[in-house]
Scaffold this motif. Structure first.
Motif, PDB file in Angstrom:
ATOM      1  N   ALA A  98      73.995 -14.563   2.546  1.00  0.00           N
ATOM      2  CA  ALA A  98      73.908 -13.463   3.502  1.00  0.00           C
ATOM      3  C   ALA A  98      72.477 -13.242   3.977  1.00  0.00           C
ATOM      4  O   ALA A  98      72.241 -12.770   5.085  1.00  0.00           O
ATOM      5  N   THR A  99      71.522 -13.598   3.135  1.00  0.00           N
ATOM      6  CA  THR A  99      70.124 -13.309   3.457  1.00  0.00           C
ATOM      7  C   THR A  99      69.578 -14.209   4.552  1.00  0.00           C
ATOM      8  O   THR A  99      68.919 -13.768   5.483  1.00  0.00           O
TER       9      THR A  99
ATOM     10  N   TYR B 169      90.607  -3.290  14.650  1.00  0.00           N
ATOM     11  CA  TYR B 169      91.387  -4.231  13.845  1.00  0.00           C
ATOM     12  C   TYR B 169      92.882  -3.911  13.933  1.00  0.00           C
ATOM     13  O   TYR B 169      93.723  -4.790  13.964  1.00  0.00           O
TER      14      TYR B 169
ATOM     15  N   GLN C 108      78.484 -11.959   2.503  1.00  0.00           N
ATOM     16  CA  GLN C 108      78.445 -10.656   1.861  1.00  0.00           C
ATOM     17  C   GLN C 108      79.320 -10.608   0.599  1.00  0.00           C
ATOM     18  O   GLN C 108      78.986  -9.949  -0.376  1.00  0.00           O
TER      19      GLN C 108
ATOM     20  N   TRP D 262      73.054 -14.838  -3.321  1.00  0.00           N
ATOM     21  CA  TRP D 262      72.446 -13.919  -2.352  1.00  0.00           C
ATOM     22  C   TRP D 262      71.956 -14.620  -1.100  1.00  0.00           C
ATOM     23  O   TRP D 262      71.899 -14.038  -0.038  1.00  0.00           O
TER      24      TRP D 262
ATOM     25  N   PRO E  65      68.798  -7.142  12.283  1.00  0.00           N
ATOM     26  CA  PRO E  65      70.139  -6.607  12.521  1.00  0.00           C
ATOM     27  C   PRO E  65      70.440  -5.560  11.455  1.00  0.00           C
ATOM     28  O   PRO E  65      70.134  -5.769  10.276  1.00  0.00           O
TER      29      PRO E  65
ATOM     30  N   ILE F 141      77.498 -11.732  -2.610  1.00  0.00           N
ATOM     31  CA  ILE F 141      76.130 -11.243  -2.624  1.00  0.00           C
ATOM     32  C   ILE F 141      75.531 -11.209  -4.017  1.00  0.00           C
ATOM     33  O   ILE F 141      74.353 -11.478  -4.210  1.00  0.00           O
ATOM     34  N   THR F 142      76.357 -10.921  -5.041  1.00  0.00           N
ATOM     35  CA  THR F 142      75.792 -10.829  -6.387  1.00  0.00           C
ATOM     36  C   THR F 142      75.470 -12.205  -6.949  1.00  0.00           C
ATOM     37  O   THR F 142      74.491 -12.377  -7.647  1.00  0.00           O
TER      38      THR F 142
ATOM     39  N   MET G 115      70.770  -6.116   2.596  1.00  0.00           N
ATOM     40  CA  MET G 115      69.576  -6.253   1.770  1.00  0.00           C
ATOM     41  C   MET G 115      69.353  -5.004   0.908  1.00  0.00           C
ATOM     42  O   MET G 115      68.983  -5.093  -0.254  1.00  0.00           O
TER      43      MET G 115
ATOM     44  N   PHE H  55      79.390 -10.226  12.931  1.00  0.00           N
ATOM     45  CA  PHE H  55      79.471  -9.635  11.605  1.00  0.00           C
ATOM     46  C   PHE H  55      80.753  -8.821  11.453  1.00  0.00           C
ATOM     47  O   PHE H  55      81.401  -8.837  10.414  1.00  0.00           O
ATOM     48  N   LEU H  56      81.132  -8.126  12.522  1.00  0.00           N
ATOM     49  CA  LEU H  56      82.330  -7.294  12.471  1.00  0.00           C
ATOM     50  C   LEU H  56      83.593  -8.104  12.735  1.00  0.00           C
ATOM     51  O   LEU H  56      84.681  -7.554  12.809  1.00  0.00           O
TER      52      LEU H  56
ATOM     53  N   TRP I 291      72.280  -6.666   8.442  1.00  0.00           N
ATOM     54  CA  TRP I 291      71.483  -7.397   7.469  1.00  0.00           C
ATOM     55  C   TRP I 291      70.650  -6.441   6.623  1.00  0.00           C
ATOM     56  O   TRP I 291      70.566  -6.571   5.398  1.00  0.00           O
TER      57      TRP I 291
ATOM     58  N   MET J 109      76.792 -14.039   7.940  1.00  0.00           N
ATOM     59  CA  MET J 109      76.345 -12.917   7.127  1.00  0.00           C
ATOM     60  C   MET J 109      77.532 -12.215   6.453  1.00  0.00           C
ATOM     61  O   MET J 109      77.491 -11.905   5.272  1.00  0.00           O
TER      62      MET J 109
ATOM     63  N   GLY K 153      70.036 -13.582   8.363  1.00  0.00           N
ATOM     64  CA  GLY K 153      69.256 -12.412   8.780  1.00  0.00           C
ATOM     65  C   GLY K 153      67.802 -12.762   8.968  1.00  0.00           C
ATOM     66  O   GLY K 153      67.173 -12.369   9.952  1.00  0.00           O
ATOM     67  N   ILE K 154      67.256 -13.534   8.013  1.00  0.00           N
ATOM     68  CA  ILE K 154      65.856 -13.943   8.143  1.00  0.00           C
ATOM     69  C   ILE K 154      65.669 -14.753   9.421  1.00  0.00           C
ATOM     70  O   ILE K 154      64.694 -14.574  10.154  1.00  0.00           O
TER      71      ILE K 154
END
Lengths: 251, 339, 313
Positions: free
Chosen positions: A223-224, C274, A213, A220, C145, A216-217, C152, A193-194, C148, A209, A227-228
């Motif tokens: 990104a979701t 970074y 991001q 969705w 995570p 996201i708008t 959310m 993620f980073l 995540w 993810m 994680g699920i």
């Protein structure tokens, strides 16, 4: 089940996880693309499955290596005591003093990006938990009579450790390793993620993810969904771990 | 006979564990007069502690009363609602537990633990409660009470902890004190001090006591009457002075023989052979039969309720004569009977 | 043992660990493949700049001398000069620490506020529906995570319902509380499951404990039994779990501060990575490890205040 799906990934999906198809970018879920596509036109479902392979493989192998190494050190420290114990436990204390993820990320940074760095960073940080658990268990088991009897019979230390101690102390470590795998998956996902995880374009849940991001708008699910997937893996492994714990306790 | 304070009638207690239901107390009845002390003796696990806890409604998880009445000063305690029951606990009936280390809250000053009762029941302010706690601590013989008020249980000795426990139980001057093996966890010398303290407090306050113990010596020191419990049932009941020298149940006789007697040459213990039956599915007939030296064929079937005999005594044994004869023939017990 | 003696002994026990931490942070630089100075400054660095850094770090001296140099600098709170900001790394880290500290305190408070009622609910209705539900929480929560969770929460509470700000730090105390809410909640959701689990089991132990029966035998109200006797003991024994979770919270700040664009040490570390700003990364790593050591010390001290028994062990 997820492990099965991940292994069978090439059979289940007809898309490639890496081939770009910008004209098909950001499609909504449909029959062709079960979970839609990402901004570069890659099928999300496909990437999810291949991503599972990557994340699970690193987690399992890294935990396995930590388990073996940590257990060995713990056995030596707990059984022989003295200097070996002092040195090992100092090292354990020091590594435990670092927040797990901070040390992992610092190591990955220093060693440079790549899968190899991730392995080294996780193993270097994770083995201490096993040493700690095993040593504690050995110290309490060592005083039991059958171990004393084996020592009195003049068996060599290695034989006592392997034949008598390990079978009795390993349970706790196995139970811990189940939640440790979940935790390690989280670590790998967070690294991804980073942007410090498995380098692109390899599919990986964490990078999926962070890529998702941005959208996201509007989209969705990008990104979701990864994680699920992590949550489902976590529940599965936790239940599996509970099951193992129960069975080992009965015996 | 003095005024009746407590009357337990046909009490039954069940204890549900993981898989099975233990019948911990079965059909137990007894009366206790005001100012009297009743001893309940029996082996570990015979249900004596459960009986005591059932009186206050303090059964452990899984335990419940399945029948009977506990009539205290004319009211059935089992019919009370939670609020009414709380009004009785600590106020009218106090309780002392076996293990003073675990029975005291480890993270609370002992003084505050004593003051809780008076604050809840007597409307004391916090300050007055403290005052009362220090008074009580002095009363139960804790030296330097003002300073010890702020002590934690772990900072006190076992004897001091049990004194704190007694102060808690007596804080609201109850009419009845339930003692669940209060001296078992203590050294012999401390045991004696605590028993003397309890006797002294009883004289000065007139409190009635029920004393659960497995030690007949304690019973003869503390109690007027005695109830012997075996496998969830009462098997013998009567005044201490008449039961101990002249037992009418073989189990009581067995307990007496198992008491070391240092006055006589006979210092050897005679333990009762065998183990008590399972209380999950108790056998038919007299429950002591498998371990009884006087067992006859007719002991194997039927019920064995407590039968009242002369001078307020009761026994569940149907061959009391055999037992009494054997007791009189025993040099130690017989000599006591002759007194 | 008096309280003072106990704390002094714990402080002494802490020293070797702190010493080891300096050793590890020092060796980090030497794990860099190739010449650390070149790696730090990039391949296009002038030989002059490389030589200057060699001098500053004493890279041409033997290892033990370098370590001594490092140690004396660290003891004086000097982590060198940030390659990116070109100012003292210590100052940058300190100002970022304040943000992270308030975030962590916020998260701890939130997680206690979440965990205690749930644990009490579960423990008082043992094996009931609410207990089953509460017991399922760790199962799900452990596998989430924090990145995540953050996304959310942003999606639901920030973007859908516009309840809370989703990025940056607003000025003022209220502004801080407002903008730290979602990040704090994210972190607390990470540790609340474990806290609920340990609180529930220690509450159940407490309910079965003799001293709770004693408390009930006094006839005091059930709420008082719960609060003064059961919860206080359960909190004392769950405190260690919470203390251990602080390390996890510190790890979590890396992700959460990055996602929510907060100027804390976590984000500082990620951004410095970074930017390949080695002195800052090294300094942050050391400071965070020190924070864990101090938290453990603090937990033990608070535990010894809550539960007088530990001082006697």
């Amino acid at each position: 089940m997820i492990i099965g799906l991940a292994l069978a990934a090439p059979l289940i999906t007809s898309y490639s996880p890496t081939v770009l198809n910008p004209s098909q970018g950001l499609l909504a879920p449909s029959l062709h693309h079960l979970l839609g596509t990402d901004e570069l036109g890659r099928d999300v479902w496909t990437r999810l499955l291949y991503g599972a392979r990557v994340d699970l493989e690193i987690a399992f192998l890294a935990v396995l290596a930590s388990f073996v190494f940590g257990t060995a050190v713990g056995c030596v420290a707990g059984f022989f005591g003295g200097w070996a114990d002092v040195v090992a436990m100092r090292a354990v204390d020091v590594i435990l003093a670092f927040p797990f993820f901070v040390l992992v990320i610092a190591l990955v940074f220093i060693l440079g990006p790549g899968t190899k760095s991730i392995y080294i960073a996780i193993i270097a940080t994770d083995w201490v938990s096993y040493t700690w658990i095993i040593r504690k268990e050995i110290l309490s088991t060592k005083r039991l009579e059958f171990i004393l009897a084996a020592s009195a019979l003049g068996y060599r230390p290695l034989r006592i450790i392997i034949r008598h101690l390990i079978p009795n102390v390993i349970t706790q470590a196995i139970v811990y390793s189940m939640s440790d795998i979940v935790f390690t998956i989280l670590t790998i996902v967070t690294l991804g993620f980073l942007g410090l995880g498995v380098p692109p374009p390899t599919p990986e849940w964490g990078s999926m993810m962070s890529d998702g991001q941005q959208f996201i708008t509007s989209h969705w699910q990008l990104a979701t969904v990864p994680g699920i997937a992590v949550v489902i893996i976590g529940i599965g492994l936790s239940l599996f771990g509970d099951g193992i714990a129960d069975r080992l306790r009965v015996e | 006979m003095t005024d009746l304070l407590l009357s337990v009638k046909n009490l039954r207690v069940e204890l549900a564990t993981h898989r099975e239901v233990v019948h911990a107390v079965e059909d137990v009845s007894f009366d206790l007069g005001a100012g009297q002390t009743l001893g309940i003796v029996g082996e570990s696990g015979c249900g004596k502690s459960m009986l005591l806890r059932a009186i206050l409604g303090l059964l452990p998880r899984g335990g419940r009363v399945t029948g009977g009445q506990v009539i205290f000063q004319g009211t059935d305690l089992l019919s009370l609602n939670n609020q009414q029951r709380r009004d009785v606990r600590g106020r009218s009936i106090g309780m002392i537990f076996q293990e003073p280390m675990t029975a005291l809250n480890p993270v609370m000053h002992v003084g505050d633990q004593i003051a809780e009762g008076p604050i809840a029941h007597l409307g004391y302010t916090k300050k007055a409660g403290r005052q009362r706690a220090v008074e009580l601590m002095q009363q139960v013989g804790i030296p330097d009470a003002r300073r010890r008020f702020r002590a934690y249980p772990s900072e006190l000795s076992g004897g001091m902890r049990q004194r704190v426990m007694i102060a808690i139980a007596l804080a609201c001057e109850p009419q009845l004190l339930l003692c669940d093996e209060p001296t078992t966890a203590l050294d012999v010398t401390i045991q004696d001090q605590i028993l003397k303290l309890l006797l002294h407090l009883q004289e000065s306050t007139g409190v009635s006591m029920i004393f659960v113990t497995h030690d007949l010596a304690v019973v003869s020191q503390m109690c007027q009457s005695l109830a012997v419990m075996y496998a969830a049932e009462l098997v013998e009941f009567g005044l201490v002075a008449s039961v101990l020298p002249d037992p009418t149940h073989p189990y009581t006789l067995g307990l007496l023989r198992a008491v070391p007697d240092f006055d006589k040459v006979k210092a050897m213990l005679d333990p009762i052979p065998g183990i008590p039956p399972s209380l999950v599915d108790p056998p038919e007939g007299c429950r002591f039969r498998p371990r009884c030296e006087f067992a006859q064929e007719d002991c194997a079937t039927g019920d064995f309720p407590l039968q009242f005999t002369e001078e307020g005594r009761a026994s569940s044994c149907i061959h009391q004569v055999l037992c009494r004869n054997a007791a009189h023939a025993d040099p130690v017990i017989g000599s006591r009977a002759a007194h | 043992m008096t309280r003072g003696m106990y704390i002094r002994r714990r402080l002494l026990l802490m020293l070797p660990t702190a010493f080891g931490v300096t050793l590890v942070t020092f060796l980090m630089i030497h794990l860099i493949p190739g010449d650390p100075a070149v790696t730090m400054l990039g391949v296009r660095a002038t030989p002059k700049a490389v030589a200057a850094l060699h001098r500053e770090w004493g890279l041409n001296k033997p290892l033990y001398e370098q370590y001594w140099l490092f140690l004396t600098r660290v003891v004086r709170g000097n982590f060198g000069v940030s390659l990116f900001y070109n100012s003292s790394a210590t100052g940058i880290i300190l100002s970022a620490s304040l943000v992270s500290l308030s975030l962590i305190v916020y998260a701890v408070v939130l997680s206690v506020v979440i965990a205690v009622p749930l644990a009490v609910l579960a423990a008082t209705h043992r094996n009931g529906i609410s207990d089953q539900a509460v017991r399922a929480i760790p199962l799900i929560g452990m596998g989430m995570p924090s990145a995540w969770i953050a996304i959310m929460l942003i999606l639901l509470m920030g973007l859908k319902f516009h309840l809370f700000p989703v990025a940056g730090l607003q000025p003022g105390v209220l502004g801080h509380l407002d903008s730290l809410f979602l990040p704090g909640l994210t972190l607390s959701l990470g540790i609340a499951p474990l806290l609920v689990r340990s609180l529930r089991s220690s509450l159940i132990d407490a309910f079965d404990a003799d001293y709770v029966t004693t408390a009930r035998s006094k006839g005091i109200h059930e709420y008082r039994v719960l609060i003064r006797h059961a919860i206080r003991n359960a909190l004392a024994s769950s405190l260690n779990i919470l203390g251990l979770q602080i390390a996890f919270l510190i790890s979590g700040t890396l992700v959460v501060e990055t996602v929510f664009a907060l100027p804390g040490v976590g984000a500082l570390m990620v951004n410095s990575i970074y930017r390949r700003d080695f002195p800052v990364v090294q300094g942050v790593t050391f400071v965070l490890a020190l924070a864990v050591i101090l938290t453990n010390l603090g937990t033990d001290v608070v535990h010894s205040l809550l539960d007088p028994r530990v001082r006697f062990e």
